[in-house]
Design an enzyme around this catalytic site. Sequence first.
Site, short mmCIF file in Angstrom:
data_model
loop_
_atom_site.label_atom_id
_atom_site.label_comp_id
_atom_site.label_asym_id
_atom_site.label_seq_id
_atom_site.Cartn_x
_atom_site.Cartn_y
_atom_site.Cartn_z
CG ASP A 429 -1.83 1.15 1.32
OD1 ASP A 429 -2.71 1.24 0.45
OD2 ASP A 429 -1.68 1.97 2.23
CD GLU A 458 -2.02 2.42 -3.62
OE1 GLU A 458 -3.03 3.12 -3.76
OE2 GLU A 458 -1.37 2.35 -2.57
#
Length: 764
Positions: A429, A458
Amino acid sequence: MARKHTDRLESGDGSHHPGPPRFVTVGEGFVNPNGDEMETRDELAPWNLDRNPDGEYTWHVADVPEGSTATPTDAPIAEFVPDVSGEYTFVLEAPDGEHELTVRAFPQQEAEGEQPRPQVRLEVTTNADQDRTQNRNQERVQFEATAQLADDAAAGDEKPDTDLTVEFYTDDWNALELDGQNSVSRAALESLERPARVYAVAVTDDGRYSIPDAVEVWVGSGAGDADDAVGIAERSDIHVERPFEPPSWVEDAIVYEIFTRRFPDQEDPTFETIADRIDHLADLGVDVLWLTPMLETDRGFGTPDSQGGPHGYHTDDYLRVDPDLGTMADFEALVDACHDHDIRVVFDLVINHTGDTHPFYEAAVDDSHPEHERYRDWYRWKNFAERDADTYFGWEGIPNLDHSNPAVRAYLLDVIDFWAPLVDGFRTDVAWGVPLGFWTEVADRLRRYDAKFFLLDETIPSDVEMGGGRFHMHHDDVLHDTLESVAAAAVAADGGGAADAGRGEEEGNGDGEERKRDDEGGNGDGEAKAKADGAHNDTDTEDAVVDTFSDMSVDAIDGASAILDAVSERARRGAHPDSEWLLYVENHDTDRFLAEHGRDAQQAAAAATFTLPGSPMLYYGQETGLTERREPMNWDGFDTAVLEYYRNLLDLRQSVPALQRAAALERVPYEAGTKYAVAYARDASAVHQIVDQTGVEDGPQRVLVVLNFSPEPTTVRVNERISGPDLLSGAQVVSESDGDESEWDWAVTVDSAVVLESEGSATE
């Protein structure tokens, strides 16, 4: 579990050597400032800090290009901005000795991002390949590279007026040097204690440089499977591997993301009830389960929609699962259940920030806490006196960790060591917020532990720097946003409402509820396209986030052909040849495509993700008719028509060689009744002609794909030699064009998506 989480892992050669050669741009280099939410971060850092985070580490420059006066900052984890292009040699003085690091700085570009970036592929041969009588003692390993610009393929014979050269480098921790022909002797390899890694970087005449490619070479007994791919003769005991390649199980994987606390049965939402639902994924044919965070958090059950629902991205304890979901044993049982169905499990690793209720942060802001002095330096601060933490986009509940602190890196390596044996991969993340050099170490560490371990990043916008030795797969935000743009334009052009286009009155979300937009849904984790988190709901901040995150699409003014341009963007931006791409139409941070654009557009977009190069992803409920971003799974109310469509898509993707990774994507001529339709071909025949046919699946080697994002059916005319029914629906959709006046041989009627077997262009 077959693997245990008791052993400490190691990076590189186990020392504090700072890793492979580094490649940067003059004026940029290695910087990690506060703020700059979308800027890539990087630093110079010792590796294996978990062994000695409190040791003394100092940096200095031993050799610089002529005219340079740049020096690194005085810190164990240093910043450095080169001022002259050329090669720099750094020395790290660490508790275990001195370590040299090569840094190559390339010229700063005047118009960055406008010109294509080169790509490079490194190949390896031996002189024994040409001479079977060659004495092994005289055997040499030759390194060669092929470089290209993305424009090369499009330009045909008209090549861009740009010269490409290739530079070769070796790891600084091995005393290995290539000769003037970029080769090395067998004897030199035999003298090394560890495999030698060689890098190639392609450079244009104006200084644009590629993501490096690399190979590892060593002498040993027996030949590995990877040898054939890089050209080493079967008789040789010289081994070659590509360290940047993804695990083989990833290459054609279908990923399924669940919102962990909304996927299981809502009356008893636990790891156990998730495990009870794995049959649904297995029946679909899913290969990988991505779990959104399931660690202890203050954003668990009971979190209101205004704060993003129970998303879990505010971590309170990195080594403990959320007790509301169950125990660690329950989690391991879930992983075992997935493995029993041949489904691998990806853990959502959140190490850019913690929650503001994490004990470390509570100690950092409390002067009276006994651990205050230790943890105050674990976070980045805008103003420490006011306890104003550095965050992204005003998301006040998630203070950014300071990865320039050796103790932080040491702790995070321990977290990685703990979870790696329990899962099959990490989805990281807010990966753009963590320095690139740290990801390089993490990737190296995990590969040395388990070569099959998978890493998905990400970064928004997707950053090609994350490939080539860091991550195997990237979120394809460019394709996602282009699908959104094309669908929105198609529905608007039809004159229908976006929410209801293509849907009958009875076509709800399966439980009789009216669709309602999640206007107050928070983003929860640093990804959301529309809403700031928690109580911070300033409209200006929200608009800034929208503007930053939602403008990654290729210009869709020409219609659906923009999705092919989005795929071409990967090469134009210089993505590593081994980089994989995660293709999705929605995730936990976006509105539901079905609700926003209607059924026909959703089906066309989904078909794009399953027929274009990349790994398709389903977000839970996408296949069952859910219309709200993070609502509970509709276990008792599936939209059976939607589910059947997705079953067919998954079956097709898994059974047709022409839709898998090795198949080429080809643009084909076509004529359509709307610009929101597009046709393209996927062709695997060339690949299967040059590889062993054993094990190759039966099925079409070439297919024509036709997509229509408009709410109304359309006709698309092509010159492909297509035959048979639509492989997706079984319907007969092909007719021969009327008369001799038409320049097109075949007409295809398409509602949303059609896949047809093809023998190639009718004009060839």
